[in-house]
Design a protein around this motif. Structure first.
Motif, PDB file in Angstrom:
ATOM      1  N   PHE A 368       0.837  -1.186   0.000  1.00 19.97           N
ATOM      2  CA  PHE A 368       0.000   0.000   0.000  1.00 19.97           C
ATOM      3  C   PHE A 368       0.879   1.246   0.000  1.00 19.97           C
ATOM      4  CE2 PHE A 368      -2.289  -3.489   1.906  1.00 19.97           C
ATOM      5  CZ  PHE A 368      -3.497  -3.451   1.214  1.00 19.97           C
ATOM      6  N   ASP A 375      -4.954   3.828  -1.546  1.00 15.54           N
ATOM      7  CA  ASP A 375      -4.194   2.825  -0.796  1.00 15.54           C
ATOM      8  C   ASP A 375      -4.249   3.092   0.705  1.00 15.54           C
ATOM      9  OD1 ASP A 375      -3.533   1.647  -3.159  1.00 15.54           O
ATOM     10  OD2 ASP A 375      -1.368   1.631  -2.814  1.00 15.54           O
ATOM     11  N   GLN A 377      -6.614   4.208   2.389  1.00 15.72           N
ATOM     12  CA  GLN A 377      -7.898   3.731   2.900  1.00 15.72           C
ATOM     13  C   GLN A 377      -7.978   2.209   2.954  1.00 15.72           C
ATOM     14  OE1 GLN A 377     -10.768   5.514   0.267  1.00 15.72           O
ATOM     15  NE2 GLN A 377     -10.192   7.619   0.831  1.00 15.72           N
ATOM     16  N   LYS A 378      -7.118   1.520   2.211  1.00 13.21           N
ATOM     17  CA  LYS A 378      -7.216   0.056   2.102  1.00 13.21           C
ATOM     18  C   LYS A 378      -6.323  -0.700   3.070  1.00 13.21           C
ATOM     19  CE  LYS A 378      -8.352   0.136  -2.865  1.00 13.21           C
ATOM     20  NZ  LYS A 378      -7.828  -0.191  -4.217  1.00 13.21           N
ATOM     21  N   ALA A 382      -7.166  -4.402   5.005  1.00 10.69           N
ATOM     22  CA  ALA A 382      -6.317  -5.551   4.688  1.00 10.69           C
ATOM     23  C   ALA A 382      -5.755  -6.180   5.964  1.00 10.69           C
ATOM     24  CB  ALA A 382      -5.179  -5.130   3.761  1.00 10.69           C
TER      25      ALA A 382
END
Length: 420
Positions: A368, A375, A377-378, A382
């Protein structure tokens, strides 16, 4: 009857002559001089060295290894000697000169750049062969200085003169090719730290027992700033870099808040505990200030903060007992994947291109970019997914591990051939 065997046993002079023939003389053990061990305030920089030695031990057991380090203080020398009692470590000028004379081949170990450029130049002047194993190139952190630009032609020439030039990320490999590097063998080689197998089981067990951490039931978390604040490390004796410090202060909440939010989500939605731990000395304090102290009160009982720096052996023994790791560092994830432990990487521009290796080994879903809003936010979701389904995360990690191990076999085969 005057047999051939009788002739040989009665001819000591002939036996001595045969022993001196080149075909037999070449059966002597070859010696590799490993130029590595850049510093000891970072468990990843420590990890480069034992990783490469482990690979040589595994794939070229007939070779001797001499280590030419930059730094092996803070207990690192003793740790290496315990794991590799046959490896000689040379530090004085007399020892280094003798090692250069004695050795057959020099390997420049993994690192953030062609770190030991001057020493490779010194070796190249002997006319003996050398290779570069798993570096980022050119490795600038931010915009290159004028002196760095001036050195590029020399570095290109040294890489071209190497028997092999391996890079630890595809961006570095492309840069080398596009800037005139034409070594006979060029390609991707995993960072040496993937192969570290140092252990300190007793220390890991004691720490986990003290803090109520159970095997497979906790995740490790590592914070980071844009630039390592070496001015905070007494042994480095560096003045405050105001420009870099300002950048750190500007971005540290932006970069670490998503990591903190992931801790909160995991603590509230799973049974996992979380261990905030450092990869370098400065991250002990950072972990408390940017992560622990800002957590809600209901989350803190499920979070452990490691209040002191540790060496690579204890860190790796702890990582291997965890369900995985996430954060903003690179080499702790590298060591995790080397042992099949799930690991998520958050990166940013100031870290150079090394983070791209996660895509190169097939783990792009766990990479990320903190400079890309999508990214940012992800990364939290994850990490939460890793905590919720450890078995699936383990399968993904082993996919990356298998790719790395195949590359290790291939690249060590090239080194073995280069030895002759």
């Amino acid at each position: 009857m005057y047999t051939r065997r009788h002739f040989l046993t009665q001819s000591p002079a002939l036996l001595a002559l045969l022993a001196g023939l080149p075909a037999l003389a070449n059966t002597r053990k070859k010696t590799i001089l490993l130029r590595s061990s850049w510093q000891t305030v970072n468990i990843g920089d420590i990890g480069h060295t034992p990783g490469v030695i482990t690979l040589i031990e595994k794939y070229i057991p007939e070779a001797n290894v001499i280590l030419w380090p930059s730094s092996v203080d803070n207990g690192v020398k003793e740790m290496l000697q315990q794991r590799f009692p046959k490896v000689r470590i040379v530090q004085t000028e007399a020892e280094i000169t003798a090692a250069i004379t004695e050795s057959d081949f020099l390997v420049h170990g993994s690192g953030p750049s062609l770190v030991a450029r001057k020493d490779v130049e010194r070796w190249a002047a002997t006319g003996k062969p050398y290779g570069i194993y798993g570096i980022t190139f050119p490795g600038y952190y931010g915009e290159p200085s004028e002196s760095q630009k001036a050195m590029l032609p020399t570095e290109v020439a040294l890489l071209t003169g190497a028997k092999f030039a391996y890079f630890r990320d595809s961006i570095s490999l492309d840069f080398a090719r596009n800037n005139g590097v034409t070594s006979p063998v060029m390609g991707f080689a995993p960072d040496g730290a993937f192969a570290v197998d140092l252990t300190n089981e007793a220390a890991a067990d004691a720490f986990m027992q003290q803090h109520g951490l159970e095997k497979g039931k906790f995740l490790c978390v590592i914070p980071r700033q844009r630039y390592t604040p070496y001015w905070e490390i007494p042994s480095k004796n560096r003045p405050l870099d105001e420009k870099r410090n300002d950048r750190n202060q500007e971005m540290r909440e932006h970069d670490n808040a998503p990591i903190r939010e992931a801790i909160i989500a995991i603590a509230r939605q799973t049974t996992m505990k979380l261990l905030i731990c450092p990869e370098d000395e400065t991250q002990v304090k950072l972990g408390k200030e940017i992560l622990l102290d800002k957590l809600p009160e209901d989350v803190k009982p499920k979070v452990v903060w490691r209040d002191r720096y540790w060496l690579t052996d204890e860190a790796l023994s702890t990582y291997r007992r965890s369900a995985g790791l996430f954060g903003l560092e690179m080499h702790s994830p590298i060591m995790c994947i080397g042992h099949g432990v799930p690991a998520i990487v958050g990166r940013f521009a100031e870290q150079s291109s090394k983070g791209v290796m996660w895509k190169d080994i097939g783990l792009g879903e766990w990479l990320f970019d903190m400079d890309v809003p999508g990214d940012v936010q992800k990364i939290g979701p994850a990490a939460l997914a890793m905590a919720k389904d450890p078995a699936a995360a383990k399968r993904t990690a082993r996919k990356g591990q298998a790719f790395v191990q195949q590359k290790q076999r291939e690249t060590m085969g090239v080194l073995r051939k280069a030895l002759g």
